[in-house]
Scaffold this motif. Structure first.
Motif, short mmCIF file in Angstrom:
data_model
loop_
_atom_site.label_atom_id
_atom_site.label_comp_id
_atom_site.label_asym_id
_atom_site.label_seq_id
_atom_site.Cartn_x
_atom_site.Cartn_y
_atom_site.Cartn_z
N LEU A 61 66.92 36.59 15.07
CA LEU A 61 66.70 35.97 16.47
C LEU A 61 65.62 35.36 14.95
N LEU A 62 64.18 36.64 14.85
CA LEU A 62 63.04 36.07 14.47
C LEU A 62 63.20 35.78 12.69
N ARG A 63 64.42 35.83 12.40
CA ARG A 63 64.30 35.79 10.77
C ARG A 63 65.65 33.93 10.90
N SER A 64 66.30 34.26 12.20
CA SER A 64 66.54 32.64 11.52
C SER A 64 65.55 31.53 11.94
N ALA A 65 64.32 32.07 13.06
CA ALA A 65 63.28 30.98 13.21
C ALA A 65 61.77 31.56 11.49
N GLY A 66 62.61 31.77 11.25
CA GLY A 66 62.09 31.37 9.63
C GLY A 66 60.85 33.13 8.74
N THR A 67 61.16 33.84 9.92
CA THR A 67 60.52 35.21 9.36
C THR A 67 61.03 36.61 9.34
N THR A 68 61.51 36.96 8.29
CA THR A 68 61.80 38.43 8.07
C THR A 68 61.02 39.13 7.82
N VAL A 69 61.10 40.86 8.90
CA VAL A 69 60.70 41.20 8.76
C VAL A 69 62.02 42.96 8.74
N HIS A 70 60.99 43.98 7.75
CA HIS A 70 61.54 45.01 7.97
C HIS A 70 62.82 45.39 8.93
N LEU A 71 63.70 45.82 9.61
CA LEU A 71 64.82 46.94 10.54
C LEU A 71 63.64 47.31 10.92
N ARG A 73 60.46 48.37 11.10
CA ARG A 73 59.73 47.68 12.11
C ARG A 73 60.25 46.83 13.61
N HIS A 74 61.08 46.52 13.06
CA HIS A 74 61.86 45.83 14.74
C HIS A 74 62.26 47.34 15.79
N VAL A 75 62.99 48.02 14.89
CA VAL A 75 62.93 49.24 15.51
C VAL A 75 62.02 50.15 16.38
N ALA A 76 61.15 49.99 15.58
CA ALA A 76 59.46 50.58 16.14
C ALA A 76 59.52 49.22 17.23
N LEU A 77 59.30 48.48 16.96
CA LEU A 77 58.82 47.26 18.23
C LEU A 77 59.82 47.67 19.38
N ALA A 78 61.10 47.92 19.16
CA ALA A 78 61.68 47.97 20.31
C ALA A 78 61.37 49.03 21.18
N PHE A 79 61.09 50.09 20.80
CA PHE A 79 60.46 51.71 21.43
C PHE A 79 59.45 51.06 22.21
N ALA A 80 58.53 50.64 22.13
CA ALA A 80 57.11 50.84 21.69
C ALA A 80 57.51 49.94 23.48
N ALA A 81 58.32 48.59 22.93
CA ALA A 81 57.71 48.12 23.77
C ALA A 81 58.63 48.13 24.81
N HIS A 82 59.79 48.65 24.82
CA HIS A 82 60.81 49.17 26.10
C HIS A 82 60.24 50.34 26.61
N MET A 103 54.86 40.51 16.61
CA MET A 103 55.62 39.55 16.32
C MET A 103 54.63 38.22 15.36
N ARG A 104 53.60 37.98 16.05
CA ARG A 104 52.40 37.22 15.27
C ARG A 104 51.96 37.88 14.08
N ARG A 105 51.96 39.11 14.80
CA ARG A 105 51.04 40.21 13.27
C ARG A 105 52.06 40.16 11.96
N TYR A 106 53.59 39.99 12.26
CA TYR A 106 54.42 40.06 11.33
C TYR A 106 54.52 38.50 10.49
N GLY A 107 53.88 38.13 10.89
CA GLY A 107 53.49 36.64 10.33
C GLY A 107 54.41 35.60 11.01
N GLU A 329 42.56 39.30 14.67
CA GLU A 329 43.65 38.50 16.02
C GLU A 329 45.27 38.36 14.87
N PRO A 330 46.25 38.39 15.94
CA PRO A 330 47.27 37.74 15.43
C PRO A 330 47.32 36.45 15.51
N ASP A 331 46.08 35.41 15.48
CA ASP A 331 46.46 34.33 15.51
C ASP A 331 46.03 33.87 14.41
N LYS A 332 44.96 34.75 13.90
CA LYS A 332 44.25 34.54 12.16
C LYS A 332 44.78 35.30 11.02
#
Length: 340
Positions: A61-71, A73-82, A103-107, A329-332
């Motif tokens: 979903l994030l890649r479709s929206a224009g941001t590609t991140v190494h898998l 990173r997403h696996v780590a985020l899924a574990f931490a957020a869960h 995700m903001r830090r991912y760009g 901050e992510p916004d920056k």
């Protein structure tokens, strides 16, 4: 005093349940002491792959929206957020905020991150309902058929509506401008206002989720639940209950996950377990065996995954403190992109 009362009530319920169910608990732990470790290992693998399915859904979903991140990173985020979601009181709020910040830090833009988080929740919920409705339909329940048709119709209507809004974003902008104008009049502010709502709608409508990416994300959402259900089945096999049918197990699993939709206590301890046990017993499993299977399943899906998630959370936090690119901050950091 108000904080103590709920704790006392929950503790009293647990004590009563333990006294009433002590014979079954004793038999369950006797069986749990000697599980088949090959099946246990397979259950752990299934749960890890299930978490990977959720991570792949968000990545698509994030890649479709224009941001590609190494898998990874997403696996780590899924574990931490869960782990944040199921461990803390009000965990889903912390988890959503953490997802957005990372995700903001991912760009990703604020709009892309918001879309990704929202669509992840919708796809995950719809996937569970479809699995439950499909199981009920295979079990011969007319309610399962009607539920399945209803959600397919609603899903199709939502898809058509989203596509129409994507082609004509000025519709949403017009509605947002009217709402903002009304709010400004009520608050006696200048009609021009700050334009924040219109700007937010403009950002959201600029995000384009391609149909193919949405279809692939939906596949991963289904895989996430089905692999978790597979983990439960493997735990049943590990404690010596190989004869439960796939349909009975899916119905029991969906009942347990539906009970988890209302986070009464961290991890929904006791709530999910009770629903799963009742479902497995209704499917023909002995009570002691059902308890053993659910205890083992929760050790894998809750204890192991949460422990791994908190370790990942600490590693992410440590890295962000050491790497100057992630201290702001992510916004920056809208321009920062991670390497793929």
């Amino acid at each position: 005093m108000r904080r103590i009362v709920p704790i006392v009530v929950v503790a009293a319920i647990v004590v009563v349940e333990a006294i009433v169910g002590w014979p079954s608990l004793t038999a369950a732990f006797t069986e749990l002491h000697t599980p088949n470790w090959g099946w246990v290992a397979a259950a752990v693998v299934a749960e890890l792959v299930s978490m990977g399915g959720y991570a792949r859904m968000q990545r698509r979903l994030l890649r479709s929206a224009g941001t590609t991140v190494h898998l990874g990173r997403h696996v780590a985020l899924a574990f931490a957020a869960h782990s944040l979601s199921v461990s803390l009181p009000g965990g889903p709020l912390f988890s959503t905020r953490y997802n957005f910040q990372q995700m903001r830090r991912y760009g990703a833009s604020a709009a892309a991150a918001s879309w990704c988080i929202a669509l992840s929740g919708v796809l995950s919920s719809v996937a569970l309902v479809l699995i439950g409705a499909g199981g009920a339909l295979l079990a011969g329940s007319g309610g399962g058929y009607s539920t399945l048709v209803t959600y397919l119709v609603v899903g199709l209507a939502l898809a058509v509506a989203v596509r129409a809004m994507a082609r004509h974003p000025q519709w949403l902008t017009t509605v947002a401008a009217a709402i903002e104008s009304f709010v400004n009049r009520v608050r006696h502010r200048p009609e021009s206002g700050s334009g924040r709502l219109v700007a937010l709608v403009g950002e959201l409508t600029s995000v384009r989720i391609r149909p193919l990416d949405l279809a692939v994300a939906s596949y991963f959402a289904l895989a996430n639940w089905l692999l978790d259900a597979l983990c439960l089945w493997l735990c049943c096999r590990a404690v010596g209950a190989p004869h439960i049918t796939a349909i009975a197990l899916v119905l029991a699993y969906c009942a347990g996950m539906a009970a988890a939709s209302i986070p009464l206590v961290p991890g929904n301890l006791g709530v999910v377990d009770g629903a799963l046990i009742v479902g497995l017993v209704a499917g023909g499993m002995a009570t002691s065996t059902a308890i053993a299977a659910v205890v083992l399943y929760r050790i894998v899906s809750l204890g192991f995954i949460i422990s791994a998630g908190w370790i990942v959370w600490l590693l992410i936090r440590r890295r962000q403190r050491r790497d100057p690119r992630y201290t702001a901050e992510p916004d920056k950091q809208a321009g920062i992109r991670l390497q793929t």
